[in-house]
Design an enzyme around this catalytic site. Structure first.
Site, PDB file in Angstrom:
ATOM      1  N   HIS A 106       0.847  -1.198   0.000  1.00  0.00           N
ATOM      2  CA  HIS A 106       0.000   0.000   0.000  1.00  0.00           C
ATOM      3  C   HIS A 106       0.879   1.242   0.000  1.00  0.00           C
ATOM      4  O   HIS A 106       1.957   1.271   0.588  1.00  0.00           O
ATOM      5  CB  HIS A 106      -0.988   0.010   1.164  1.00  0.00           C
ATOM      6  CG  HIS A 106      -0.376   0.037   2.535  1.00  0.00           C
ATOM      7  ND1 HIS A 106      -0.049   1.210   3.182  1.00  0.00           N
ATOM      8  CD2 HIS A 106      -0.051  -0.964   3.394  1.00  0.00           C
ATOM      9  CE1 HIS A 106       0.456   0.926   4.382  1.00  0.00           C
ATOM     10  NE2 HIS A 106       0.468  -0.380   4.535  1.00  0.00           N
ATOM     11  N   ASP A 108      -0.401   4.466   0.837  1.00  0.00           N
ATOM     12  CA  ASP A 108      -0.781   5.458   1.831  1.00  0.00           C
ATOM     13  C   ASP A 108      -0.021   5.215   3.122  1.00  0.00           C
ATOM     14  O   ASP A 108       0.477   4.114   3.377  1.00  0.00           O
ATOM     15  CB  ASP A 108      -2.286   5.423   2.087  1.00  0.00           C
ATOM     16  CG  ASP A 108      -2.727   4.126   2.756  1.00  0.00           C
ATOM     17  OD1 ASP A 108      -2.396   3.045   2.221  1.00  0.00           O
ATOM     18  OD2 ASP A 108      -3.394   4.187   3.803  1.00  0.00           O
ATOM     19  N   ASP A 139       6.649   1.140   6.362  1.00  0.00           N
ATOM     20  CA  ASP A 139       5.240   0.758   6.260  1.00  0.00           C
ATOM     21  C   ASP A 139       4.497   1.734   5.364  1.00  0.00           C
ATOM     22  O   ASP A 139       4.051   2.772   5.829  1.00  0.00           O
ATOM     23  CB  ASP A 139       4.635   0.741   7.661  1.00  0.00           C
ATOM     24  CG  ASP A 139       3.197   0.290   7.696  1.00  0.00           C
ATOM     25  OD1 ASP A 139       2.728  -0.294   6.711  1.00  0.00           O
ATOM     26  OD2 ASP A 139       2.528   0.549   8.715  1.00  0.00           O
ATOM     27  N   GLU A 174      -5.010   1.610   3.032  1.00  0.00           N
ATOM     28  CA  GLU A 174      -4.871   0.542   4.018  1.00  0.00           C
ATOM     29  C   GLU A 174      -4.846   1.096   5.432  1.00  0.00           C
ATOM     30  O   GLU A 174      -5.443   0.523   6.347  1.00  0.00           O
ATOM     31  CB  GLU A 174      -3.606  -0.276   3.741  1.00  0.00           C
ATOM     32  CG  GLU A 174      -3.507  -1.573   4.543  1.00  0.00           C
ATOM     33  CD  GLU A 174      -2.909  -1.422   5.926  1.00  0.00           C
ATOM     34  OE1 GLU A 174      -3.097  -2.325   6.761  1.00  0.00           O
ATOM     35  OE2 GLU A 174      -2.258  -0.380   6.189  1.00  0.00           O
ATOM     36  N   GLU A 175      -4.158   2.223   5.624  1.00  0.00           N
ATOM     37  CA  GLU A 175      -4.050   2.793   6.965  1.00  0.00           C
ATOM     38  C   GLU A 175      -5.364   3.425   7.425  1.00  0.00           C
ATOM     39  O   GLU A 175      -5.526   3.738   8.605  1.00  0.00           O
ATOM     40  CB  GLU A 175      -2.938   3.845   7.006  1.00  0.00           C
ATOM     41  CG  GLU A 175      -1.550   3.329   6.632  1.00  0.00           C
ATOM     42  CD  GLU A 175      -0.955   2.376   7.650  1.00  0.00           C
ATOM     43  OE1 GLU A 175      -1.674   1.972   8.587  1.00  0.00           O
ATOM     44  OE2 GLU A 175       0.222   2.030   7.507  1.00  0.00           O
ATOM     45  N   HIS A 439       4.083   3.386  12.356  1.00  0.00           N
ATOM     46  CA  HIS A 439       3.016   4.190  12.952  1.00  0.00           C
ATOM     47  C   HIS A 439       3.523   5.160  14.016  1.00  0.00           C
ATOM     48  O   HIS A 439       2.729   5.938  14.548  1.00  0.00           O
ATOM     49  CB  HIS A 439       1.916   3.317  13.575  1.00  0.00           C
ATOM     50  CG  HIS A 439       1.147   2.507  12.596  1.00  0.00           C
ATOM     51  ND1 HIS A 439      -0.132   2.055  12.854  1.00  0.00           N
ATOM     52  CD2 HIS A 439       1.441   2.053  11.350  1.00  0.00           C
ATOM     53  CE1 HIS A 439      -0.570   1.365  11.815  1.00  0.00           C
ATOM     54  NE2 HIS A 439       0.376   1.345  10.883  1.00  0.00           N
TER      55      HIS A 439
END
Length: 469
Positions: A106, A108, A139, A174-175, A439
């Site tokens: 992903h 995003d 990520d 996705e996030e 994150h």
């Protein structure tokens, strides 16, 4: 039925490995360009950045020379009149009876959070101490570049002998909950159908030891409002007789855990499965546990993270410290995020949580549940031929055997993949290590891990190209 030889031709494998190694500098440069694009799917952020990000990924896919078609697409969000964020779909038909592989990542990223907590700007890629720092560096823009770099390598080494079918799906939300993911799969089922699926959005045992994720916890996230009064009241006039919402919320939330900090909700299940050795010292190092703070739960540490449920209060709306006054609060709102043991559905876990909270509401407090978001966990069938190929590719790409991992986090959309493509073998891999801080501020990618991940996937593709179906 797929016939898979243990290796491709040794000369081809050598050429693929060499091409993968030579291509690392350009792959890292492209990764840096992606990190500079702050593509965040939250509506409060500039959504044109996601469009920039998708177009850049599409350009990278076209540049591999592998695909027959590359498109930027959006799918509808079921139950609304909205569409999801831009995703990239690149496809190449299989030739000569070869299998097809679907590569997922992903583009995003999470919001950066407090910029003051970053040692370097979140969207300015910075290399120090063997790591690349920046939001999305691990990520999951590194997952994208693992796919791109490995495709470049096999294309260079194999040329027209590359007959493997390849689809690549790079999601854009996705996030933010993959709201249009299931619809995207349905809309593009024929283009996405594959014999094996590589989901490059997980991690490794450590920075030098590969991991193959074989279990994932599910999730149950919801908003809970607790009300005890129809208006605020003076705490001196009525305190001691009137239960305020904060008192009720604290009492209620405390019932979710026992004295050891383990989840104490009837109906939330556990999975019984062995785990590798993992010390408290390692936990302290990787999680940043303060010296005076003790771990919570019982049994082995990894069983608590991989196989048991967890409940966390991740947000609260109440009077701020700056605005505090001598007032009994009429209502408090919290967001609860539960991780669900593999094998239990998100629906079952949420039902258990709601039942528990309603049964334990103190002083007759009024509870309102909203914004429920559920996802199921995942258990891999490790007997498939693709799993065997992936293990061997990891051993050769990293120089170490892979560790079978459970992951405490959740990737709920994998349940959608299983439902839409029940015959596909799903391989959950990744480029993160325990210090990547996905994150969190100062997210980073270990550069050697990235090199090994690219070598691994390039070998996997070459070996699948030698297979027939």
């Amino acid at each position: 039925m797929t016939s898979v030889p243990p290796t491709a031709d040794p000369a081809i494998e050598s050429a693929v490995s060499e091409a993968a190694a030579i291509g690392i500098p350009s792959a890292l440069a492209d990764l840096g360009d992606l990190v500079r694009i702050p593509g965040i799917a939250w509506p409060s952020f500039d959504q044109t950045q996601l469009e920039r990000s998708a177009e850049r990924v599409a350009s990278l896919a076209e540049g591999t020379g592998v695909f027959d078609e590359v498109r930027v697409l959006r799918a509808a969000i079921p139950g609304t009149d909205e569409h999801g964020q831009p995703a990239v779909l690149a496809t190449r038909a299989a030739r000569g009876g070869k299998p097809t592989i679907l590569l997922y990542a992903h583009h995003d990223v999470q919001p950066p959070g407090d910029d003051a907590l970053w040692e370097t700007p979140p969207f300015e890629p910075t290399v120090r101490d063997g790591r690349l720092y920046g939001r999305g560096a691990a990520d999951d823009k590194a997952g994208i570049m693992t796919h791109i770099a490995s495709l470049r390598a096999v294309r260079e080494a194999l040329g027209d002998d590359l007959e493997l079918g390849v689809s690549m799906f790079i999601e854009g939300e996705e996030e933010y909950g993959s709201r249009s993911f299931a619809q995207f799969l349905s809309d593009n089922a024929d283009a996405l159908r594959a014999d094996a699926i590589v989901v490059a959005d997980s991690g490794n045992w450590d920075s030098t030891t590969p991991g193959l994720t074989v279990s994932l916890r599910g999730n149950a996230r919801f908003t809970l409002k607790v009300r005890t009064l129809d208006h605020a009241s003076h705490s001196g006039m009525f305190g001691g007789a009137v239960p305020d919402a904060m008192m009720a919320t604290v009492r209620l939330l405390s019932t979710l855990w026992d004295a050891d900090g383990a989840v104490a909700v009837d109906g939330m299940s556990e999975r019984d499965a062995p785990t590798p050795e993992y010390s408290e010292e390692t936990l302290r190092d990787e999680a940043g546990l303060l010296p005076g703070t003790t771990p919570i739960g019982r049994d082995s540490i990894l069983s608590r993270i991989w196989n048991k449920p967890a409940v966390t209060v991740i947000g609260i709306d109440a009077t701020s410290v700056e605005s505090a006054s001598n007032t009994l609060l009429p209502e408090v709102t919290v967001v609860i995020s539960a991780r669900v043991a593999p094998g239990q559905t998100g629906e079952e876990a949420y039902a258990a949580l709601e039942k528990h909270l309603r049964a334990n509401a103190p002083f007759g407090a009024e509870l309102t549940f909203s914004d429920v978001d559920l996802g199921n966990g995942f258990l891999v069938d490790t007997s498939g031929w693709a799993v065997g190929l992936a293990r061997q590719a990891m051993a050769d790409g990293y120089g170490k055997d892979a560790v079978d991992l459970g992951v405490g986090g959740s990737i709920p959309f994998i349940a959608d993949l299983v439902r839409e493509f029940p015959d596909a073998q799903i391989l959950v891999t990744g480029v993160e290590d325990p210090h990547s801080r996905a994150h969190s501020p100062n997210e980073s990618l270990h550069l050697d891990t990235f090199r090994h991940a690219v070598a691994t996937e390039a070998l996997l593709l070459a070996r699948m190209n030698a297979a027939t179906v």
